[in-house]
Design a protein around this motif. Structure first.
Motif, PDB file in Angstrom:
ATOM      1  N   CYS A  64       0.788  -1.141   0.046  1.00 21.15           N
ATOM      2  CA  CYS A  64       0.151  -0.198   0.033  1.00 21.15           C
ATOM      3  C   CYS A  64       0.711   1.276  -0.028  1.00 21.15           C
ATOM      4  O   CYS A  64       1.959   1.118   0.473  1.00 21.15           O
ATOM      5  N   ASP A  65       0.377   2.390  -0.610  1.00 22.79           N
ATOM      6  CA  ASP A  65       1.138   3.400  -0.856  1.00 22.79           C
ATOM      7  C   ASP A  65       0.321   4.709  -0.805  1.00 22.79           C
ATOM      8  O   ASP A  65      -0.882   4.808  -0.823  1.00 22.79           O
ATOM      9  N   MET A  66       1.002   5.470   0.068  1.00 19.16           N
ATOM     10  CA  MET A  66       0.367   6.880   0.280  1.00 19.16           C
ATOM     11  C   MET A  66       1.039   8.166   0.144  1.00 19.16           C
ATOM     12  O   MET A  66       2.361   8.255   0.596  1.00 19.16           O
ATOM     13  N   ARG A  67       0.664   9.067  -0.519  1.00 21.44           N
ATOM     14  CA  ARG A  67       1.445  10.445  -0.911  1.00 21.44           C
ATOM     15  C   ARG A  67       1.345  11.136   0.467  1.00 21.44           C
ATOM     16  O   ARG A  67       0.545  11.110   1.089  1.00 21.44           O
ATOM     17  N   VAL A  68       2.538  11.809   0.597  1.00 24.88           N
ATOM     18  CA  VAL A  68       2.449  12.842   1.775  1.00 24.88           C
ATOM     19  C   VAL A  68       2.692  14.328   1.314  1.00 24.88           C
ATOM     20  O   VAL A  68       3.852  14.813   1.378  1.00 24.88           O
ATOM     21  N   PRO A  69       1.716  14.880   0.965  1.00 28.09           N
ATOM     22  CA  PRO A  69       1.862  16.525   0.489  1.00 28.09           C
ATOM     23  C   PRO A  69       2.405  17.185   1.557  1.00 28.09           C
ATOM     24  O   PRO A  69       1.806  17.075   2.877  1.00 28.09           O
ATOM     25  N   LEU A  70       3.145  18.286   1.546  1.00 25.63           N
ATOM     26  CA  LEU A  70       3.542  19.146   2.624  1.00 25.63           C
ATOM     27  C   LEU A  70       2.639  20.042   3.231  1.00 25.63           C
ATOM     28  O   LEU A  70       2.501  20.728   4.113  1.00 25.63           O
ATOM     29  N   THR A  71       1.157  19.911   2.450  1.00 19.38           N
ATOM     30  CA  THR A  71       0.042  20.691   2.978  1.00 19.38           C
ATOM     31  C   THR A  71      -0.361  19.871   4.326  1.00 19.38           C
ATOM     32  O   THR A  71      -1.405  20.435   5.140  1.00 19.38           O
ATOM     33  N   PHE A  72       0.010  18.710   4.418  1.00 18.04           N
ATOM     34  CA  PHE A  72      -0.412  17.868   5.649  1.00 18.04           C
ATOM     35  C   PHE A  72       0.703  18.575   7.042  1.00 18.04           C
ATOM     36  O   PHE A  72       1.857  18.509   6.740  1.00 18.04           O
ATOM     37  N   SER A  73       0.023  18.596   8.184  1.00 13.77           N
ATOM     38  CA  SER A  73       0.837  18.855   9.384  1.00 13.77           C
ATOM     39  C   SER A  73       1.255  17.547   9.936  1.00 13.77           C
ATOM     40  O   SER A  73       0.735  16.458   9.551  1.00 13.77           O
ATOM     41  N   GLU A  74       2.084  17.666  10.854  1.00 15.41           N
ATOM     42  CA  GLU A  74       2.561  16.510  11.604  1.00 15.41           C
ATOM     43  C   GLU A  74       1.228  15.845  12.434  1.00 15.41           C
ATOM     44  O   GLU A  74       0.957  14.500  12.162  1.00 15.41           O
ATOM     45  N   ASP A  75       0.353  16.868  12.761  1.00 16.44           N
ATOM     46  CA  ASP A  75      -0.805  16.400  13.529  1.00 16.44           C
ATOM     47  C   ASP A  75      -1.779  15.731  12.538  1.00 16.44           C
ATOM     48  O   ASP A  75      -2.478  14.667  12.839  1.00 16.44           O
ATOM     49  N   ASP A  76      -1.803  16.192  11.395  1.00 13.65           N
ATOM     50  CA  ASP A  76      -2.559  15.314  10.104  1.00 13.65           C
ATOM     51  C   ASP A  76      -2.108  14.100   9.876  1.00 13.65           C
ATOM     52  O   ASP A  76      -3.136  13.000   9.898  1.00 13.65           O
ATOM     53  N   CYS A  77      -0.817  13.942  10.025  1.00  9.62           N
ATOM     54  CA  CYS A  77      -0.239  12.527   9.869  1.00  9.62           C
ATOM     55  C   CYS A  77      -0.667  11.591  11.081  1.00  9.62           C
ATOM     56  O   CYS A  77      -0.778  10.624  10.912  1.00  9.62           O
ATOM     57  N   ARG A  78      -0.456  12.134  12.328  1.00 11.06           N
ATOM     58  CA  ARG A  78      -1.013  11.462  13.351  1.00 11.06           C
ATOM     59  C   ARG A  78      -2.401  10.951  13.165  1.00 11.06           C
ATOM     60  O   ARG A  78      -2.882   9.799  13.172  1.00 11.06           O
ATOM     61  N   HIS A  79      -3.252  11.909  12.741  1.00  6.25           N
ATOM     62  CA  HIS A  79      -4.551  11.446  12.603  1.00  6.25           C
ATOM     63  C   HIS A  79      -4.748  10.632  11.311  1.00  6.25           C
ATOM     64  O   HIS A  79      -5.733   9.224  11.660  1.00  6.25           O
ATOM     65  N   ILE A  80      -4.189  10.545  10.105  1.00  4.39           N
ATOM     66  CA  ILE A  80      -4.230   9.654   9.227  1.00  4.39           C
ATOM     67  C   ILE A  80      -3.815   8.241   9.851  1.00  4.39           C
ATOM     68  O   ILE A  80      -4.495   7.212   9.472  1.00  4.39           O
ATOM     69  N   ALA A  81      -2.630   8.350  10.475  1.00  2.93           N
ATOM     70  CA  ALA A  81      -2.094   6.976  11.049  1.00  2.93           C
ATOM     71  C   ALA A  81      -3.244   6.249  11.745  1.00  2.93           C
ATOM     72  O   ALA A  81      -3.433   4.993  11.857  1.00  2.93           O
ATOM     73  N   ARG A  82      -3.935   7.286  12.630  1.00  2.00           N
ATOM     74  CA  ARG A  82      -4.880   6.563  13.743  1.00  2.00           C
ATOM     75  C   ARG A  82      -6.016   6.117  12.980  1.00  2.00           C
ATOM     76  O   ARG A  82      -6.415   4.893  13.021  1.00  2.00           O
ATOM     77  N   ILE A  83      -6.352   6.637  11.739  1.00  2.00           N
ATOM     78  CA  ILE A  83      -7.473   5.896  10.888  1.00  2.00           C
ATOM     79  C   ILE A  83      -7.098   4.767  10.176  1.00  2.00           C
ATOM     80  O   ILE A  83      -7.654   3.899  10.190  1.00  2.00           O
ATOM     81  N   ILE A  84      -5.999   4.511   9.586  1.00  2.00           N
ATOM     82  CA  ILE A  84      -5.360   3.692   8.899  1.00  2.00           C
ATOM     83  C   ILE A  84      -5.463   2.392   9.744  1.00  2.00           C
ATOM     84  O   ILE A  84      -5.939   1.364   9.762  1.00  2.00           O
ATOM     85  N   ALA A  85      -4.774   2.883  11.170  1.00  2.67           N
ATOM     86  CA  ALA A  85      -4.751   1.552  12.081  1.00  2.67           C
ATOM     87  C   ALA A  85      -6.013   0.882  12.605  1.00  2.67           C
ATOM     88  O   ALA A  85      -6.251  -0.125  12.985  1.00  2.67           O
ATOM     89  N   ASP A  86      -7.159   2.056  12.774  1.00  3.70           N
ATOM     90  CA  ASP A  86      -8.473   1.629  13.016  1.00  3.70           C
ATOM     91  C   ASP A  86      -9.033   0.867  12.213  1.00  3.70           C
ATOM     92  O   ASP A  86      -9.825  -0.133  12.421  1.00  3.70           O
ATOM     93  N   VAL A  87      -8.885   1.132  10.725  1.00  4.72           N
ATOM     94  CA  VAL A  87      -9.627   0.322   9.735  1.00  4.72           C
ATOM     95  C   VAL A  87      -8.888  -1.054   9.779  1.00  4.72           C
ATOM     96  O   VAL A  87      -9.401  -1.994   9.516  1.00  4.72           O
ATOM     97  N   ALA A  88      -7.762  -1.008   9.707  1.00  3.41           N
ATOM     98  CA  ALA A  88      -6.946  -2.214   9.675  1.00  3.41           C
ATOM     99  C   ALA A  88      -7.168  -3.278  10.951  1.00  3.41           C
ATOM    100  O   ALA A  88      -7.279  -4.341  10.952  1.00  3.41           O
ATOM    101  N   GLY A  89      -7.519  -2.574  12.227  1.00  5.02           N
ATOM    102  CA  GLY A  89      -8.084  -3.425  13.385  1.00  5.02           C
ATOM    103  C   GLY A  89      -9.554  -3.950  12.878  1.00  5.02           C
ATOM    104  O   GLY A  89      -9.756  -4.979  13.545  1.00  5.02           O
ATOM    105  N   GLU A  90     -10.170  -3.489  12.203  1.00  6.46           N
ATOM    106  CA  GLU A  90     -11.590  -4.075  11.638  1.00  6.46           C
ATOM    107  C   GLU A  90     -11.321  -5.527  11.031  1.00  6.46           C
ATOM    108  O   GLU A  90     -12.149  -6.401  10.896  1.00  6.46           O
ATOM    109  N   PHE A  91      -9.904  -5.527  10.405  1.00  7.36           N
ATOM    110  CA  PHE A  91      -9.664  -6.626   9.455  1.00  7.36           C
ATOM    111  C   PHE A  91      -9.046  -7.450  10.428  1.00  7.36           C
ATOM    112  O   PHE A  91      -9.026  -8.964  10.085  1.00  7.36           O
ATOM    113  N   CYS A  92      -8.105  -7.110  11.248  1.00  5.41           N
ATOM    114  CA  CYS A  92      -6.984  -7.860  11.918  1.00  5.41           C
ATOM    115  C   CYS A  92      -7.317  -7.541  13.552  1.00  5.41           C
ATOM    116  O   CYS A  92      -6.479  -7.663  14.457  1.00  5.41           O
ATOM    117  N   GLY A  93      -8.673  -7.475  13.849  1.00  9.11           N
ATOM    118  CA  GLY A  93      -8.788  -7.214  15.420  1.00  9.11           C
ATOM    119  C   GLY A  93      -8.351  -8.319  16.496  1.00  9.11           C
ATOM    120  O   GLY A  93      -8.052  -9.420  15.871  1.00  9.11           O
TER     121      GLY A  93
END
Ligand SMILES: *Cc1c(COP(=O)(O)O)cnc(C)c1O
Length: 403
Positions: free
Chosen positions: A374-403
């Motif tokens: 899986c591959d994700m772009r990281v535009p500089l318009t994202f803040s570090e907080d945005d990146c934390r937010h994104i990682a949380r969402i991905i981990a959350d969705v991954a948890g639905e598959f591998c809970g």
């Protein structure tokens, strides 16, 4: 938290780059007012913006010569021709790359010989050796795909052993290093891109670097210099041009002054951009490392990469469920790409979909590795907080598959 109440959603765009710096806009407006947009349209005593960009970029890269051209793909095609590739010549290439790379090989008359990648997305050195032996190819087009730089000692050692000329595709590694050496300085010639989604943005644009005078002279004439090559910014002496100028075709792939103005200012800020990309990358990496079912590839100490995108293996989710995983991330505003799809989607395609090439090989390892990539772009318009937010969402969705 997201498992109580409404799931978190990310709202920003994954394709939104930062604005062009104001100083670059001001310079571009000056050029527009002058009307002298073509790189050879200079006032007496004036050096064109394209020539100045070439000088700036050669200094940044530490290469003797630089050519500005119309795209990264054109820089690669010109590079292949400039090293003397002839129609029908075979060109080794790591199979995980972007469509303009096989396109450049094909346009230059070459025949790609695809090489397997390993689990960490690098060219597989054992397969490189085997394919070099079996095919007799004497050129390697190495894509540092998504910024992953292979063990360059092993790559260069193999090239030396087999008498292979190395061409580097640095579309994702402008400013990245391996063991202290900037990517692009390992090969005979390198191509870089200034397309909107790369490290500096002029919409479209490309740069070619080399420290070989004959390659540089041929590249300049190939780019469409007519007999005005002396107006370039980082070129070899006249003798090199005397050797090649009448036997080198004009492919009309020049850069104009407007784009060069946009790039010069961004180049001055590139090291700062790299630091900001890497800070974001580390936040994402930290967040994803503990996510269920996902595997982060730890970056090697030798590699000073530019984290303008991030990849991970959704190994625990499995190829069959990855489209569903990606769909659920998308529903929460997180835009992931999957390199395992049989059919090409948007910018993303797998080597076996380039059907215009004959004799496409079966590369089981590459297909297996890409099937969970899986591959994700990281535009500089994202803040570090945005990146934390994104990682949380991905981990959350991954948890639905591998809970
Ligand atoms: C973008 C890209 C290119 C070509 O760049 P353009 O400027 O779009 O022609 C080449 N290789 C890779 C890996 C790329 O991502």
């Amino acid at each position: 938290m997201s498992n109580t109440g409404t799931p978190e959603r990310f709202e920003k765009s994954f394709t939104q780059q930062e604005p062009i710096p104001e100083a670059a806009i001001a310079r571009a407006v000056e050029i527009l007012r002058s009307g002298r947009l073509h790189r050879y349209n200079t006032a007496p005593g004036e050096e064109s913006e394209a020539a100045l960009l070439e000088r700036d970029y050669a200094a940044f890269q530490g290469s003797d010569y630089c050519l500005a051209c119309s795209s990264g793909g054109q820089a690669l095609q010109i590079g292949l021709r400039a090293i003397g590739l002839k129609p029908g010549d075979k060109v080794l290439a790591n199979a995980w790359t972007l469509a303009p790379v096989p396109g450049a090989i094909h346009a230059a008359g070459g025949v790609p010989v695809f090489v397997e990648i390993d689990d960490d997305w690098h060219i597989d050195i054992a397969d490189l050796r085997a394919k070099a032996e079996a095919s007799g190819a004497r050129v390697l087009m190495l894509s540092h795909m998504r910024g992953h730089i292979a063990d360059m000692e092993a790559v260069c050692g193999t090239c030396e052993e087999f008498g292979i000329t190395l061409v580097e595709d640095c579309a994702h590694t402008m400013g990245a290093r391996w063991n202290g050496t900037l990517s692009g300085n390992f090969g005979r010639v390198a191509g870089l891109s200034a397309q909107t989604y790369k490290h500096i943005n002029s919409g479209e644009g490309g740069l070619l670097t080399t420290s070989d005078p004959d390659v540089a002279a041929r590249a300049v004439v190939l780019s469409g210099s007519y007999m005005l090559y002396e107006r370039h910014g980082a070129i070899p002496g006249k003798d090199a041009f005397d050797r090649v100028r009448l036997e080198t075709p004009n492919l009309s792939a020049r850069m104009d002054n407007l784009r060069a103005a946009l790039l010069r200012e961004q180049l001055a800020g590139l090291n700062d951009s790299i630091a900001r990309w890497n800070a974001r990358y580390r936040v994402l990496e930290d967040g994803l490392r503990s996510a269920p079912g996902l595997r982060i590839v730890e970056r090697l100490q030798h590699e000073a990469f530019v984290g303008s995108s991030i990849q991970f293996h959704a190994s625990g989710i499995g190829a069959e469920r990855i489209p569903d995983f990606i769909g659920k991330c998308a529903a929460r505003g997180v835009d992931l790409k999957w390199f395992g799809a049989a059919e090409p989607v948007a910018f993303t395609s797998r080597y076996d979909s380039w059907k215009y090439l004959s004799d496409l090989p079966d590369l089981p390892n590459t297909k297996r590795v890409l099937s969970t990539t899986c591959d994700m772009r990281v535009p500089l318009t994202f803040s570090e907080d945005d990146c934390r937010h994104i990682a949380r969402i991905i981990a959350d969705v991954a948890g639905e598959f591998c809970g």
